[in-house]
Design a protein around this motif. Structure first.
Motif, PDB file in Angstrom:
ATOM      1  N   VAL A 255       0.841  -1.201   0.000  1.00  0.00           N
ATOM      2  CA  VAL A 255       0.000   0.000   0.000  1.00  0.00           C
ATOM      3  C   VAL A 255       0.878   1.254   0.000  1.00  0.00           C
ATOM      4  O   VAL A 255       1.856   1.333   0.743  1.00  0.00           O
ATOM      5  N   SER A 256       0.531   2.182  -0.847  1.00  0.00           N
ATOM      6  CA  SER A 256       1.190   3.452  -1.165  1.00  0.00           C
ATOM      7  C   SER A 256       2.409   3.274  -2.064  1.00  0.00           C
ATOM      8  O   SER A 256       3.109   4.223  -2.376  1.00  0.00           O
ATOM      9  N   LYS A 257       2.623   2.052  -2.556  1.00  0.00           N
ATOM     10  CA  LYS A 257       3.662   1.810  -3.564  1.00  0.00           C
ATOM     11  C   LYS A 257       2.978   1.208  -4.806  1.00  0.00           C
ATOM     12  O   LYS A 257       3.250   1.620  -5.919  1.00  0.00           O
ATOM     13  N   ASP A 258       2.090   0.246  -4.584  1.00  0.00           N
ATOM     14  CA  ASP A 258       1.363  -0.412  -5.680  1.00  0.00           C
ATOM     15  C   ASP A 258      -0.135  -0.173  -5.515  1.00  0.00           C
ATOM     16  O   ASP A 258      -0.601   0.128  -4.425  1.00  0.00           O
ATOM     17  N   SER A 259      -0.859  -0.395  -6.637  1.00  0.00           N
ATOM     18  CA  SER A 259      -2.317  -0.422  -6.549  1.00  0.00           C
ATOM     19  C   SER A 259      -2.798  -1.845  -6.764  1.00  0.00           C
ATOM     20  O   SER A 259      -2.010  -2.711  -7.113  1.00  0.00           O
ATOM     21  N   VAL A 260      -4.095  -2.047  -6.571  1.00  0.00           N
ATOM     22  CA  VAL A 260      -4.664  -3.354  -6.877  1.00  0.00           C
ATOM     23  C   VAL A 260      -4.879  -3.413  -8.387  1.00  0.00           C
ATOM     24  O   VAL A 260      -5.788  -2.791  -8.915  1.00  0.00           O
ATOM     25  N   TYR A 261      -3.991  -4.097  -9.112  1.00  0.00           N
ATOM     26  CA  TYR A 261      -4.100  -4.189 -10.571  1.00  0.00           C
ATOM     27  C   TYR A 261      -4.961  -5.363 -10.983  1.00  0.00           C
ATOM     28  O   TYR A 261      -5.732  -5.300 -11.908  1.00  0.00           O
ATOM     29  N   ARG A 262      -4.732  -6.489 -10.345  1.00  0.00           N
ATOM     30  CA  ARG A 262      -5.540  -7.663 -10.688  1.00  0.00           C
ATOM     31  C   ARG A 262      -5.701  -8.524  -9.451  1.00  0.00           C
ATOM     32  O   ARG A 262      -4.898  -8.459  -8.526  1.00  0.00           O
ATOM     33  N   THR A 263      -6.765  -9.299  -9.441  1.00  0.00           N
ATOM     34  CA  THR A 263      -7.038 -10.179  -8.307  1.00  0.00           C
ATOM     35  C   THR A 263      -7.058 -11.617  -8.811  1.00  0.00           C
ATOM     36  O   THR A 263      -7.243 -11.828 -10.005  1.00  0.00           O
ATOM     37  N   PRO A 264      -6.894 -12.622  -7.927  1.00  0.00           N
ATOM     38  CA  PRO A 264      -6.669 -12.468  -6.498  1.00  0.00           C
ATOM     39  C   PRO A 264      -5.291 -11.873  -6.190  1.00  0.00           C
ATOM     40  O   PRO A 264      -4.338 -12.117  -6.913  1.00  0.00           O
ATOM     41  N   CYS A 265      -5.252 -11.117  -5.091  1.00  0.00           N
ATOM     42  CA  CYS A 265      -3.982 -10.543  -4.638  1.00  0.00           C
ATOM     43  C   CYS A 265      -4.011 -10.440  -3.109  1.00  0.00           C
ATOM     44  O   CYS A 265      -5.050 -10.659  -2.487  1.00  0.00           O
ATOM     45  N   SER A 266      -2.858 -10.126  -2.546  1.00  0.00           N
ATOM     46  CA  SER A 266      -2.794  -9.779  -1.127  1.00  0.00           C
ATOM     47  C   SER A 266      -2.434  -8.302  -1.038  1.00  0.00           C
ATOM     48  O   SER A 266      -1.850  -7.754  -1.972  1.00  0.00           O
ATOM     49  N   ALA A 267      -2.789  -7.658   0.065  1.00  0.00           N
ATOM     50  CA  ALA A 267      -2.472  -6.229   0.209  1.00  0.00           C
ATOM     51  C   ALA A 267      -2.136  -5.919   1.663  1.00  0.00           C
ATOM     52  O   ALA A 267      -2.829  -6.368   2.581  1.00  0.00           O
ATOM     53  N   GLY A 268      -1.053  -5.162   1.831  1.00  0.00           N
ATOM     54  CA  GLY A 268      -0.646  -4.839   3.193  1.00  0.00           C
ATOM     55  C   GLY A 268       0.328  -3.681   3.246  1.00  0.00           C
ATOM     56  O   GLY A 268       0.735  -3.148   2.213  1.00  0.00           O
ATOM     57  N   ILE A 269       0.678  -3.309   4.465  1.00  0.00           N
ATOM     58  CA  ILE A 269       1.657  -2.236   4.687  1.00  0.00           C
ATOM     59  C   ILE A 269       2.955  -2.890   5.152  1.00  0.00           C
ATOM     60  O   ILE A 269       3.031  -3.466   6.238  1.00  0.00           O
ATOM     61  N   HIS A 270       3.947  -2.824   4.258  1.00  0.00           N
ATOM     62  CA  HIS A 270       5.243  -3.468   4.479  1.00  0.00           C
ATOM     63  C   HIS A 270       6.052  -2.631   5.479  1.00  0.00           C
ATOM     64  O   HIS A 270       6.018  -1.395   5.400  1.00  0.00           O
ATOM     65  N   PRO A 271       6.778  -3.274   6.387  1.00  0.00           N
ATOM     66  CA  PRO A 271       7.531  -2.482   7.379  1.00  0.00           C
ATOM     67  C   PRO A 271       8.583  -1.544   6.776  1.00  0.00           C
ATOM     68  O   PRO A 271       8.990  -0.586   7.425  1.00  0.00           O
ATOM     69  N   TRP A 272       9.010  -1.789   5.549  1.00  0.00           N
ATOM     70  CA  TRP A 272       9.962  -0.866   4.904  1.00  0.00           C
ATOM     71  C   TRP A 272       9.269   0.397   4.409  1.00  0.00           C
ATOM     72  O   TRP A 272       9.919   1.401   4.139  1.00  0.00           O
ATOM     73  N   TYR A 273       7.955   0.325   4.210  1.00  0.00           N
ATOM     74  CA  TYR A 273       7.235   1.418   3.547  1.00  0.00           C
ATOM     75  C   TYR A 273       6.067   1.922   4.384  1.00  0.00           C
ATOM     76  O   TYR A 273       4.922   1.929   3.930  1.00  0.00           O
ATOM     77  N   ILE A 274       6.364   2.321   5.614  1.00  0.00           N
ATOM     78  CA  ILE A 274       5.313   2.890   6.466  1.00  0.00           C
ATOM     79  C   ILE A 274       5.345   4.414   6.277  1.00  0.00           C
ATOM     80  O   ILE A 274       6.368   5.051   6.506  1.00  0.00           O
ATOM     81  N   ASP A 275       4.219   4.962   5.827  1.00  0.00           N
ATOM     82  CA  ASP A 275       4.153   6.407   5.554  1.00  0.00           C
ATOM     83  C   ASP A 275       4.176   7.224   6.849  1.00  0.00           C
ATOM     84  O   ASP A 275       3.791   6.717   7.907  1.00  0.00           O
ATOM     85  N   SER A 276       4.560   8.506   6.718  1.00  0.00           N
ATOM     86  CA  SER A 276       4.497   9.374   7.901  1.00  0.00           C
ATOM     87  C   SER A 276       3.037   9.560   8.317  1.00  0.00           C
ATOM     88  O   SER A 276       2.730   9.644   9.498  1.00  0.00           O
ATOM     89  N   ASP A 277       2.134   9.592   7.327  1.00  0.00           N
ATOM     90  CA  ASP A 277       0.702   9.621   7.662  1.00  0.00           C
ATOM     91  C   ASP A 277       0.160   8.192   7.641  1.00  0.00           C
ATOM     92  O   ASP A 277      -0.471   7.751   6.677  1.00  0.00           O
ATOM     93  N   PHE A 278       0.426   7.472   8.711  1.00  0.00           N
ATOM     94  CA  PHE A 278       0.025   6.066   8.751  1.00  0.00           C
ATOM     95  C   PHE A 278      -1.488   5.896   8.711  1.00  0.00           C
ATOM     96  O   PHE A 278      -1.996   4.958   8.091  1.00  0.00           O
ATOM     97  N   ASP A 279      -2.217   6.817   9.356  1.00  0.00           N
ATOM     98  CA  ASP A 279      -3.682   6.668   9.410  1.00  0.00           C
ATOM     99  C   ASP A 279      -4.288   6.658   8.005  1.00  0.00           C
ATOM    100  O   ASP A 279      -5.169   5.856   7.706  1.00  0.00           O
ATOM    101  N   LEU A 280      -3.771   7.541   7.157  1.00  0.00           N
ATOM    102  CA  LEU A 280      -4.263   7.603   5.780  1.00  0.00           C
ATOM    103  C   LEU A 280      -3.887   6.318   5.018  1.00  0.00           C
ATOM    104  O   LEU A 280      -4.701   5.741   4.288  1.00  0.00           O
ATOM    105  N   GLN A 281      -2.660   5.880   5.231  1.00  0.00           N
ATOM    106  CA  GLN A 281      -2.194   4.654   4.573  1.00  0.00           C
ATOM    107  C   GLN A 281      -3.047   3.453   5.017  1.00  0.00           C
ATOM    108  O   GLN A 281      -3.439   2.610   4.204  1.00  0.00           O
TER     109      GLN A 281
END
Ligand SMILES: [Zn+2]
Length: 215
Positions: A25-51
């Motif tokens: 999340v905040s790096k990729d979008s949902v392009y095709r399904t089935p997929c998994s989606a999450g917030i990776h510990p390397w890519y936690i935004d400063s605005d976490f609530d929005l992410q």
């Protein structure tokens, strides 16, 4: 049908392969399904609530079958408290919506266990890209976790895990590598002395059970 349970490639997979792309999340979008989606510990935004709100929206889409990859990583620069907070929010979310968790864990197995226990996790846990020894695998198996093995096994250092892991706890993946999933299946079968067909059938069963997905 070969299942690649975790890949960062979003292109259509080869024929005969079901590949589950991972949306960071905040790096990729949902392009095709089935997929998994999450917030990776390397890519936690400063605005976490929005992410986190974006993740929540993704998770309401059909075909988003797991929360993750999410987890804890002792080798990244993301502050530890931020990682734990983001991880535990995602454990809560997975339990609210009853979807399995795909876990990224680097040198933090006991801390991952602590967070899962603290949040009274009830959903299936898949440790992705497992590349540690059989001793650690045995401990994690006791907690009921599932494992996904990736291109790392091709280096030849994981024979004990390959030979002993219960097949009903196993998945295979390509992660961020160009390796073909068929190579990983073939290597596993050679090292385990197992017919490919049997492995294919077992992983399909595991997939249907853990991800509650009908093909
Ligand atoms: Zn990954």
């Amino acid at each position: 049908m070969l299942i690649d349970i975790h890949t960062h490639k979003h292109a259509e997979p080869d024929q005969g392969t079901l590949a589950i792309p991972n949306v960071i999340v905040s790096k990729d979008s949902v392009y095709r399904t089935p997929c998994s989606a999450g917030i990776h510990p390397w890519y936690i935004d400063s605005d976490f609530d929005l992410q986190f709100e974006t993740l929540r929206q993704y998770q309401s889409k059909d075909g988003v079958i797991a929360v993750g990859e999410c987890g804890l990583d002792k080798m990244t620069s993301t502050p530890w408290e931020k990682q734990v907070y983001a991880f535990e929010k995602q454990i809560e979310l997975a339990n609210q919506i009853n979807k399995p968790l795909i876990i990224h864990c680097v040198r933090a197995y006991s801390e991952v266990f602590t967070s899962l226990t603290a949040k009274q996790n009830k959903v299936p846990v898949l440790i992705h890209g497992f590349a540690k020894n059989w001793e650690l695998a045995k401990t994690l198996l006791k907690h009921g976790y599932y494992f996904s093995l990736g291109p790392n096994i091709l280096k030849g250092a994981m024979t004990e895990v390959i030979q002993n892991i219960p097949l009903d706890r196993l998945f295979l993946e390509t992660d961020d590598k160009d390796t073909k999933i068929s190579e990983i299946y073939a290597y596993f079968c050679r090292a385990r002395k197992l017919p490919l067909e049997q492995l294919e059938q077992q992983i399909m069963l595991n997939f249907k059970k853990v991800f509650n997905y009908t093909i």
